[in-house]
Design a protein around this motif. Sequence first.
Motif, PDB file in Angstrom:
ATOM      1  N   ILE A 172       0.765  -1.179  -0.007  1.00 17.42           N
ATOM      2  CA  ILE A 172       0.049   0.010  -0.048  1.00 17.42           C
ATOM      3  C   ILE A 172       0.872   1.411  -0.182  1.00 17.42           C
ATOM      4  N   ASP A 173       0.903   2.086  -0.917  1.00 14.89           N
ATOM      5  CA  ASP A 173       1.528   3.195  -0.910  1.00 14.89           C
ATOM      6  C   ASP A 173       0.802   4.265  -0.091  1.00 14.89           C
ATOM      7  N   GLN A 174       1.424   4.888   0.848  1.00 13.61           N
ATOM      8  CA  GLN A 174       1.077   5.602   1.639  1.00 13.61           C
ATOM      9  C   GLN A 174       1.381   7.016   1.327  1.00 13.61           C
ATOM     10  N   GLY A 175       2.247   7.343   0.052  1.00 16.94           N
ATOM     11  CA  GLY A 175       2.475   8.555  -0.368  1.00 16.94           C
ATOM     12  C   GLY A 175       1.562   9.958  -0.468  1.00 16.94           C
ATOM     13  N   GLN A 176       1.681  10.967  -0.230  1.00 18.29           N
ATOM     14  CA  GLN A 176       0.801  12.078  -0.252  1.00 18.29           C
ATOM     15  C   GLN A 176       0.158  12.222  -1.571  1.00 18.29           C
ATOM     16  N   ALA A 177       0.815  11.978  -2.460  1.00 13.06           N
ATOM     17  CA  ALA A 177       0.062  12.087  -3.985  1.00 13.06           C
ATOM     18  C   ALA A 177      -0.777  11.048  -4.234  1.00 13.06           C
ATOM     19  N   GLU A 178      -0.583   9.902  -3.744  1.00 11.98           N
ATOM     20  CA  GLU A 178      -1.764   8.725  -3.845  1.00 11.98           C
ATOM     21  C   GLU A 178      -2.751   8.954  -3.082  1.00 11.98           C
ATOM     22  N   GLN A 179      -2.567   9.481  -1.685  1.00  7.78           N
ATOM     23  CA  GLN A 179      -3.811  10.015  -0.685  1.00  7.78           C
ATOM     24  C   GLN A 179      -4.541  10.870  -1.328  1.00  7.78           C
ATOM     25  N   GLN A 180      -3.882  11.861  -1.780  1.00 10.53           N
ATOM     26  CA  GLN A 180      -4.721  13.053  -2.792  1.00 10.53           C
ATOM     27  C   GLN A 180      -5.450  12.537  -3.750  1.00 10.53           C
ATOM     28  N   LYS A 181      -5.287  11.589  -4.688  1.00 13.95           N
ATOM     29  CA  LYS A 181      -5.539  10.847  -5.724  1.00 13.95           C
ATOM     30  C   LYS A 181      -7.070  10.196  -5.257  1.00 13.95           C
ATOM     31  N   LEU A 182      -6.731   9.351  -4.141  1.00 11.73           N
ATOM     32  CA  LEU A 182      -7.844   8.713  -3.630  1.00 11.73           C
ATOM     33  C   LEU A 182      -8.717   9.319  -3.099  1.00 11.73           C
ATOM     34  N   LYS A 183      -8.615  10.838  -2.328  1.00 13.99           N
ATOM     35  CA  LYS A 183      -9.333  11.528  -1.746  1.00 13.99           C
ATOM     36  C   LYS A 183     -10.233  12.055  -2.761  1.00 13.99           C
ATOM     37  N   LYS A 184      -9.615  12.609  -3.809  1.00 17.79           N
ATOM     38  CA  LYS A 184     -10.284  13.300  -4.856  1.00 17.79           C
ATOM     39  C   LYS A 184     -11.178  12.137  -5.733  1.00 17.79           C
ATOM     40  N   LEU A 185     -10.887  10.980  -5.682  1.00 22.01           N
ATOM     41  CA  LEU A 185     -11.662   9.914  -6.370  1.00 22.01           C
ATOM     42  C   LEU A 185     -13.010   9.639  -5.648  1.00 22.01           C
ATOM     43  N   PHE A 186     -12.681   9.528  -4.237  1.00 25.64           N
ATOM     44  CA  PHE A 186     -13.720   9.206  -3.338  1.00 25.64           C
ATOM     45  C   PHE A 186     -14.743  10.107  -2.882  1.00 25.64           C
ATOM     46  N   THR A 187     -14.182  11.277  -2.622  1.00 24.52           N
ATOM     47  CA  THR A 187     -15.059  12.497  -2.215  1.00 24.52           C
ATOM     48  C   THR A 187     -16.035  13.048  -3.229  1.00 24.52           C
ATOM     49  N   LYS A 188     -15.945  12.953  -4.446  1.00 22.58           N
ATOM     50  CA  LYS A 188     -16.608  13.841  -5.420  1.00 22.58           C
ATOM     51  C   LYS A 188     -17.536  12.341  -6.060  1.00 22.58           C
ATOM     52  N   PRO A 189     -18.773  12.546  -5.953  1.00 24.56           N
ATOM     53  CA  PRO A 189     -19.535  11.342  -6.586  1.00 24.56           C
ATOM     54  C   PRO A 189     -19.345  11.442  -8.031  1.00 24.56           C
ATOM     55  N   GLY A 190     -19.163  10.515  -8.759  1.00 26.55           N
ATOM     56  CA  GLY A 190     -19.111  10.306 -10.190  1.00 26.55           C
ATOM     57  C   GLY A 190     -20.473  10.589 -10.655  1.00 26.55           C
ATOM     58  N   LYS A 191     -20.518  10.705 -11.972  1.00 27.59           N
ATOM     59  CA  LYS A 191     -21.621  10.839 -12.920  1.00 27.59           C
ATOM     60  C   LYS A 191     -22.704   9.952 -12.469  1.00 27.59           C
ATOM     61  N   ALA A 192     -22.558   8.480 -12.460  1.00 33.27           N
ATOM     62  CA  ALA A 192     -23.418   7.628 -12.032  1.00 33.27           C
ATOM     63  C   ALA A 192     -23.994   7.790 -10.862  1.00 33.27           C
ATOM     64  N   GLU A 193     -23.285   8.090  -9.703  1.00 33.81           N
ATOM     65  CA  GLU A 193     -23.853   8.373  -8.386  1.00 33.81           C
ATOM     66  C   GLU A 193     -24.806   9.642  -8.492  1.00 33.81           C
ATOM     67  N   GLN A 194     -24.166  10.524  -9.254  1.00 32.61           N
ATOM     68  CA  GLN A 194     -25.082  11.762  -9.167  1.00 32.61           C
ATOM     69  C   GLN A 194     -26.464  11.549  -9.795  1.00 32.61           C
ATOM     70  N   GLN A 195     -26.346  10.745 -10.852  1.00 31.47           N
ATOM     71  CA  GLN A 195     -27.566  10.516 -11.402  1.00 31.47           C
ATOM     72  C   GLN A 195     -28.331   9.717 -10.664  1.00 31.47           C
ATOM     73  N   TYR A 196     -27.960   8.757  -9.940  1.00 32.47           N
ATOM     74  CA  TYR A 196     -28.616   7.844  -8.904  1.00 32.47           C
ATOM     75  C   TYR A 196     -29.359   8.907  -7.918  1.00 32.47           C
ATOM     76  N   GLU A 197     -28.401   9.419  -7.337  1.00 32.30           N
ATOM     77  CA  GLU A 197     -28.907  10.508  -6.361  1.00 32.30           C
ATOM     78  C   GLU A 197     -30.129  11.309  -6.844  1.00 32.30           C
ATOM     79  N   HIS A 198     -29.850  11.947  -8.235  1.00 31.39           N
ATOM     80  CA  HIS A 198     -30.949  12.709  -8.674  1.00 31.39           C
ATOM     81  C   HIS A 198     -32.386  11.997  -9.061  1.00 31.39           C
ATOM     82  N   ASN A 199     -31.997  10.693  -9.400  1.00 33.53           N
ATOM     83  CA  ASN A 199     -32.934  10.113  -9.602  1.00 33.53           C
ATOM     84  C   ASN A 199     -34.110   9.632  -8.297  1.00 33.53           C
ATOM     85  N   LYS A 200     -33.275   9.193  -7.228  1.00 26.74           N
ATOM     86  CA  LYS A 200     -33.865   8.930  -6.067  1.00 26.74           C
ATOM     87  C   LYS A 200     -34.537  10.203  -5.475  1.00 26.74           C
ATOM     88  N   ASN A 201     -33.648  11.391  -5.643  1.00 34.69           N
ATOM     89  CA  ASN A 201     -34.324  12.602  -4.796  1.00 34.69           C
ATOM     90  C   ASN A 201     -35.544  12.842  -5.580  1.00 34.69           C
TER      91      ASN A 201
END
Length: 142
Positions: A54-83
């Motif tokens: 497991i890479d604990q480097g700052q760059a990898e942590q930032q990538k993961l944070k960016k990837l998992f904090t913003k919902p993707g288009k599919a998640e946004q569409q799902y939330e929109h449909n659910k709402n």
Amino acid sequence: MMIRLLLLVLMITPAQAAVYQWVDEDGKKHFSDTPPPDKHQAKDISDTLKPANIDQGQAEQQKLKKLFTKPGKAEQQYEHNKNNGNKARQQQAYCDYLRNRLRTISGRVMFVDKQGKDVKVSEAERKQRVKSLEKKIKRECN
């Protein structure tokens, strides 16, 4: 390939879990977190497994944070449909309530307040309430 996958799964298991390896009478190698039946000779290989890389480097942590904090288009569409589905269900429930209320006050009825006491309502007031509900249903539910 199968052994690599199994080893990967075994490396992810908690550190306190034991990992056993044994070869059956057909010569097949087995891995498990529980010891095999007594007829098989098992070897505890827990200490020989290395933790997953497991890479604990700052760059990898930032990538993961960016990837998992913003919902993707599919998640946004799902939330929109659910709402929208929730809003539609809420609107339907509200309209059902209004229609039920209209049915209730369309005939002979006795009004009561929140304390359960009778409220005097004239026939003209009742008819006005019926008209008001009909307009509201027409405006909001059709």
